[in-house]
Design a protein around this motif. Structure first.
Motif, PDB file in Angstrom:
ATOM      1  N   GLY A  65      34.701  34.332  38.566  1.00 24.69           N
ATOM      2  CA  GLY A  65      35.182  33.003  38.836  1.00 24.69           C
ATOM      3  C   GLY A  65      34.165  31.883  38.648  1.00 24.69           C
ATOM      4  O   GLY A  65      33.046  32.092  38.188  1.00 24.69           O
ATOM      5  N   MET A  66      34.628  30.716  39.076  1.00 21.42           N
ATOM      6  CA  MET A  66      33.808  29.518  38.980  1.00 21.42           C
ATOM      7  C   MET A  66      32.573  29.649  39.861  1.00 21.42           C
ATOM      8  O   MET A  66      32.654  30.076  41.013  1.00 21.42           O
ATOM      9  CB  MET A  66      34.635  28.321  39.435  1.00 21.42           C
ATOM     10  CG  MET A  66      35.761  27.966  38.484  1.00 21.42           C
ATOM     11  SD  MET A  66      35.186  26.947  37.113  1.00 21.42           S
ATOM     12  CE  MET A  66      34.872  25.411  37.964  1.00 21.42           C
ATOM     13  N   LYS A  67      31.404  29.263  39.335  1.00 23.07           N
ATOM     14  CA  LYS A  67      30.129  29.336  40.048  1.00 23.07           C
ATOM     15  C   LYS A  67      29.838  30.746  40.529  1.00 23.07           C
ATOM     16  O   LYS A  67      29.303  30.955  41.618  1.00 23.07           O
ATOM     17  CB  LYS A  67      30.107  28.353  41.230  1.00 23.07           C
ATOM     18  CG  LYS A  67      30.265  26.892  40.841  1.00 23.07           C
ATOM     19  CD  LYS A  67      29.157  26.435  39.904  1.00 23.07           C
ATOM     20  CE  LYS A  67      27.789  26.436  40.578  1.00 23.07           C
ATOM     21  NZ  LYS A  67      26.704  26.010  39.658  1.00 23.07           N
ATOM     22  N   CYS A  68      30.201  31.722  39.704  1.00 22.67           N
ATOM     23  CA  CYS A  68      29.989  33.135  40.042  1.00 22.67           C
ATOM     24  C   CYS A  68      29.207  33.845  38.940  1.00 22.67           C
ATOM     25  O   CYS A  68      29.517  34.987  38.592  1.00 22.67           O
ATOM     26  CB  CYS A  68      31.327  33.840  40.280  1.00 22.67           C
ATOM     27  SG  CYS A  68      32.263  33.250  41.696  1.00 22.67           S
ATOM     28  N   ALA A  69      28.247  33.163  38.361  1.00 26.88           N
ATOM     29  CA  ALA A  69      27.336  33.745  37.361  1.00 26.88           C
ATOM     30  C   ALA A  69      27.990  34.024  36.018  1.00 26.88           C
ATOM     31  O   ALA A  69      27.457  34.811  35.232  1.00 26.88           O
ATOM     32  CB  ALA A  69      26.690  35.021  37.897  1.00 26.88           C
ATOM     33  N   SER A  70      29.100  33.376  35.711  1.00 26.16           N
ATOM     34  CA  SER A  70      29.768  33.651  34.434  1.00 26.16           C
ATOM     35  C   SER A  70      28.890  33.251  33.246  1.00 26.16           C
ATOM     36  O   SER A  70      28.888  33.935  32.218  1.00 26.16           O
ATOM     37  CB  SER A  70      31.120  32.934  34.370  1.00 26.16           C
ATOM     38  OG  SER A  70      30.960  31.533  34.470  1.00 26.16           O
ATOM     39  N   THR A  71      28.140  32.164  33.365  1.00 28.57           N
ATOM     40  CA  THR A  71      27.261  31.754  32.266  1.00 28.57           C
ATOM     41  C   THR A  71      26.173  32.792  32.031  1.00 28.57           C
ATOM     42  O   THR A  71      25.869  33.159  30.888  1.00 28.57           O
ATOM     43  CB  THR A  71      26.638  30.382  32.557  1.00 28.57           C
ATOM     44  OG1 THR A  71      27.682  29.410  32.691  1.00 28.57           O
ATOM     45  CG2 THR A  71      25.710  29.957  31.423  1.00 28.57           C
ATOM     46  N   SER A  72      25.563  33.275  33.110  1.00 29.03           N
ATOM     47  CA  SER A  72      24.520  34.297  32.975  1.00 29.03           C
ATOM     48  C   SER A  72      25.087  35.586  32.397  1.00 29.03           C
ATOM     49  O   SER A  72      24.509  36.179  31.476  1.00 29.03           O
ATOM     50  CB  SER A  72      23.864  34.570  34.331  1.00 29.03           C
ATOM     51  OG  SER A  72      23.169  33.441  34.804  1.00 29.03           O
ATOM     52  N   TYR A 157      42.093  31.436  37.200  1.00 29.24           N
ATOM     53  CA  TYR A 157      42.935  30.720  38.151  1.00 29.24           C
ATOM     54  C   TYR A 157      44.277  30.280  37.565  1.00 29.24           C
ATOM     55  O   TYR A 157      45.006  29.533  38.220  1.00 29.24           O
ATOM     56  CB  TYR A 157      42.181  29.482  38.650  1.00 29.24           C
ATOM     57  CG  TYR A 157      40.834  29.799  39.252  1.00 29.24           C
ATOM     58  CD1 TYR A 157      40.704  30.089  40.601  1.00 29.24           C
ATOM     59  CD2 TYR A 157      39.687  29.826  38.462  1.00 29.24           C
ATOM     60  CE1 TYR A 157      39.474  30.393  41.148  1.00 29.24           C
ATOM     61  CE2 TYR A 157      38.452  30.121  39.007  1.00 29.24           C
ATOM     62  CZ  TYR A 157      38.343  30.409  40.350  1.00 29.24           C
ATOM     63  OH  TYR A 157      37.124  30.703  40.891  1.00 29.24           O
ATOM     64  N   CYS A 158      44.586  30.732  36.378  1.00 25.53           N
ATOM     65  CA  CYS A 158      45.758  30.206  35.675  1.00 25.53           C
ATOM     66  C   CYS A 158      46.687  31.319  35.201  1.00 25.53           C
ATOM     67  O   CYS A 158      46.318  32.133  34.342  1.00 25.53           O
ATOM     68  CB  CYS A 158      45.307  29.357  34.489  1.00 25.53           C
ATOM     69  SG  CYS A 158      46.673  28.617  33.584  1.00 25.53           S
ATOM     70  N   GLY A 159      47.889  31.349  35.736  1.00 19.17           N
ATOM     71  CA  GLY A 159      48.877  32.335  35.317  1.00 19.17           C
ATOM     72  C   GLY A 159      49.294  32.157  33.870  1.00 19.17           C
ATOM     73  O   GLY A 159      49.620  33.134  33.184  1.00 19.17           O
ATOM     74  N   PRO A 232      45.100  35.449  45.058  1.00 17.56           N
ATOM     75  CA  PRO A 232      46.374  35.143  44.381  1.00 17.56           C
ATOM     76  C   PRO A 232      46.274  35.131  42.857  1.00 17.56           C
ATOM     77  O   PRO A 232      47.089  35.769  42.178  1.00 17.56           O
ATOM     78  CB  PRO A 232      46.752  33.768  44.955  1.00 17.56           C
ATOM     79  CG  PRO A 232      46.054  33.699  46.266  1.00 17.56           C
ATOM     80  CD  PRO A 232      44.748  34.407  46.054  1.00 17.56           C
ATOM     81  N   PRO A 233      45.287  34.438  42.261  1.00 18.70           N
ATOM     82  CA  PRO A 233      45.232  34.450  40.786  1.00 18.70           C
ATOM     83  C   PRO A 233      44.856  35.816  40.219  1.00 18.70           C
ATOM     84  O   PRO A 233      45.388  36.219  39.177  1.00 18.70           O
ATOM     85  CB  PRO A 233      44.177  33.393  40.452  1.00 18.70           C
ATOM     86  CG  PRO A 233      43.327  33.290  41.676  1.00 18.70           C
ATOM     87  CD  PRO A 233      44.252  33.524  42.819  1.00 18.70           C
ATOM     88  N   LEU A 234      43.946  36.544  40.902  1.00 14.65           N
ATOM     89  CA  LEU A 234      43.565  37.861  40.404  1.00 14.65           C
ATOM     90  C   LEU A 234      44.745  38.823  40.469  1.00 14.65           C
ATOM     91  O   LEU A 234      44.928  39.664  39.583  1.00 14.65           O
ATOM     92  CB  LEU A 234      42.388  38.410  41.211  1.00 14.65           C
ATOM     93  CG  LEU A 234      41.820  39.761  40.751  1.00 14.65           C
ATOM     94  CD1 LEU A 234      41.367  39.697  39.291  1.00 14.65           C
ATOM     95  CD2 LEU A 234      40.665  40.191  41.648  1.00 14.65           C
ATOM     96  N   ARG A 235      45.557  38.704  41.500  1.00 18.38           N
ATOM     97  CA  ARG A 235      46.746  39.552  41.615  1.00 18.38           C
ATOM     98  C   ARG A 235      47.699  39.304  40.448  1.00 18.38           C
ATOM     99  O   ARG A 235      48.336  40.241  39.940  1.00 18.38           O
ATOM    100  CB  ARG A 235      47.447  39.298  42.946  1.00 18.38           C
ATOM    101  CG  ARG A 235      48.632  40.233  43.210  1.00 18.38           C
ATOM    102  CD  ARG A 235      49.247  39.961  44.571  1.00 18.38           C
ATOM    103  NE  ARG A 235      48.331  40.262  45.662  1.00 18.38           N
ATOM    104  CZ  ARG A 235      48.161  41.477  46.182  1.00 18.38           C
ATOM    105  NH1 ARG A 235      48.847  42.508  45.689  1.00 18.38           N
ATOM    106  NH2 ARG A 235      47.322  41.652  47.181  1.00 18.38           N
ATOM    107  N   GLU A 312      42.465  44.721  49.763  1.00 17.58           N
ATOM    108  CA  GLU A 312      43.623  45.592  49.471  1.00 17.58           C
ATOM    109  C   GLU A 312      43.909  45.639  47.976  1.00 17.58           C
ATOM    110  O   GLU A 312      44.220  46.689  47.414  1.00 17.58           O
ATOM    111  CB  GLU A 312      44.840  45.068  50.244  1.00 17.58           C
ATOM    112  CG  GLU A 312      46.150  45.786  49.935  1.00 17.58           C
ATOM    113  CD  GLU A 312      46.918  45.157  48.778  1.00 17.58           C
ATOM    114  OE1 GLU A 312      47.585  45.910  48.030  1.00 17.58           O
ATOM    115  OE2 GLU A 312      46.839  43.922  48.607  1.00 17.58           O
ATOM    116  N   LEU A 313      43.776  44.505  47.310  1.00 17.48           N
ATOM    117  CA  LEU A 313      44.084  44.429  45.878  1.00 17.48           C
ATOM    118  C   LEU A 313      43.078  45.199  45.040  1.00 17.48           C
ATOM    119  O   LEU A 313      43.450  45.944  44.121  1.00 17.48           O
ATOM    120  CB  LEU A 313      44.106  42.959  45.439  1.00 17.48           C
ATOM    121  CG  LEU A 313      44.287  42.687  43.944  1.00 17.48           C
ATOM    122  CD1 LEU A 313      45.660  43.158  43.471  1.00 17.48           C
ATOM    123  CD2 LEU A 313      44.093  41.198  43.645  1.00 17.48           C
TER     124      LEU A 313
END
Length: 325
Positions: A65-72, A157-159, A232-235, A312-313
């Motif tokens: 996700g956002m600000k979760c090291a995606s650039t690195s 975050y986008c269906g 919710p978005p990951l589900r 749980e997911l």
């Protein structure tokens, strides 16, 4: 970090491929510096429309996700000689987050071209990626297939993005990195405090949280709880794709066991074992002050039910869940 840099390696046969890569593939941060840089970048991207039908779609997606090291993590993936990415990290072309494009278009005339000019088409998306003939030559030189990966944390975050990927690349693989939602929210806030113009955050963190909880936070990029709510978005993504297609990474492991995480990503994507010569950590946050204990406790309580559903997911307990108390 364009294709030239990404494929620069001591692997036999790779250097012979480099001259065939067009100069247009420069990392977007180098191409968009200043007014003239942006114009050149925009023109080169528009020209790619004419060869879009010859270009490929990605095999894998780094969803955030956002600000979760995606650039690195994107940097480590494209350091591998068998992996390339798009001309632009975070194209935001697949996603259609309500309110996002209208908000971002208010940043100026070029933003209007970026956010309103990119109406979704398959060829419009393919223009960000290399031509099939380039990949075929690179694969021949390397002796194995080249993986194409798209990195865009907005997609998580986008269906709409999930459904578009399902239609375009039904057998795709996904990497998702998740961070302590409280830390992520504050990191996002601190980044926005450093921005200028429309993205500038002028409120205190506590005021921003109060506004979002009361429905007063209108600007999507300043909704820090929204971007920290992963389940919710990951589900929605996991409803469309089988669970085995996802590698879920804990941000804490990126901080403390980075070489292991990088090798896990390579293995998950079917890439040959490769050790990067360096492990840079991109976009490190800087904080002018620490988040207050009272606010931390308040947010822990807010995210607690979301964390339980996330557990749980995914079938795993993340590091911040162990430290909660």
């Amino acid at each position: 970090m364009g294709f030239e840099r990404r494929l620069s390696t001591d692997e036999p046969g790779m250097k012979s491929f480099l001259p065939e890569l067009p100069n247009r593939y420069k990392y977007y941060r180098d191409r968009t510096k200043g007014y003239l840089g942006f114009v050149r970048f925009a023109a080169s991207l528009e020209c790619a429309r004419f060869t879009a039908h010859q270009r490929v779609l990605p095999n894998a997606f780094l969803l955030g996700g956002m600000k979760c090291a995606s650039t690195s993590l994107s940097t480590y993936l494209t350091m591998h000689p068998g992996c390339v990415g798009p001309i632009l990290k975070e194209t935001q072309y697949l996603s259609d987050i309500p309110g996002f494009f209208g908000d971002m278009a208010n940043k100026g005339p070029f933003a209007k071209w970026m956010w309103h000019g990119w109406k979704f088409t398959v060829n419009g998306y393919k223009r960000f990626f290399p031509r099939a003939s380039q990949l075929q030559q690179a694969s021949k030189n390397l002796g194995r297939d080249i993986l194409v990966v798209d990195t865009d944390p907005f997609n998580l975050y986008c269906g709409t993005a999930a459904r578009r990927v399902k239609e375009l690349v039904p057998n795709a693989s996904f990497i998702v990195c998740l961070r302590d939602p409280v830390e992520r929210a504050y990191s996002d806030y601190a980044m926005n405090r450093r921005f200028d113009g429309r993205l500038k955050e002028k409120r205190t963190f506590e005021q921003a949280i109060d506004d979002e909880l009361s429905g007063k936070s209108e600007f999507i990029m300043h909704r820090y709880l929204f971007w920290s709510t992963y389940e919710p978005p990951l589900r929605e993504w996991m409803t469309l794709f089988d669970r085995y297609r996802f590698l879920i990474v804990d941000f804490d492991d990126v901080c403390h066991s980075l070489p292991r995480v990088v090798q896990e990503m390579y293995h998950f994507l079917g890439l040959a074992r490769f050790r990067p010569g360096r492990f840079p950590l991109e976009n490190r946050g800087r904080y002018d002050s620490e988040i207050g204990e009272k606010t931390v406790g308040r947010l822990r309580e807010y995210f607690s039910p979301h964390d339980e559903r996330l557990r749980e997911l995914t079938g795993r307990t993340f590091s911040w869940m162990n430290s909660r108390g």
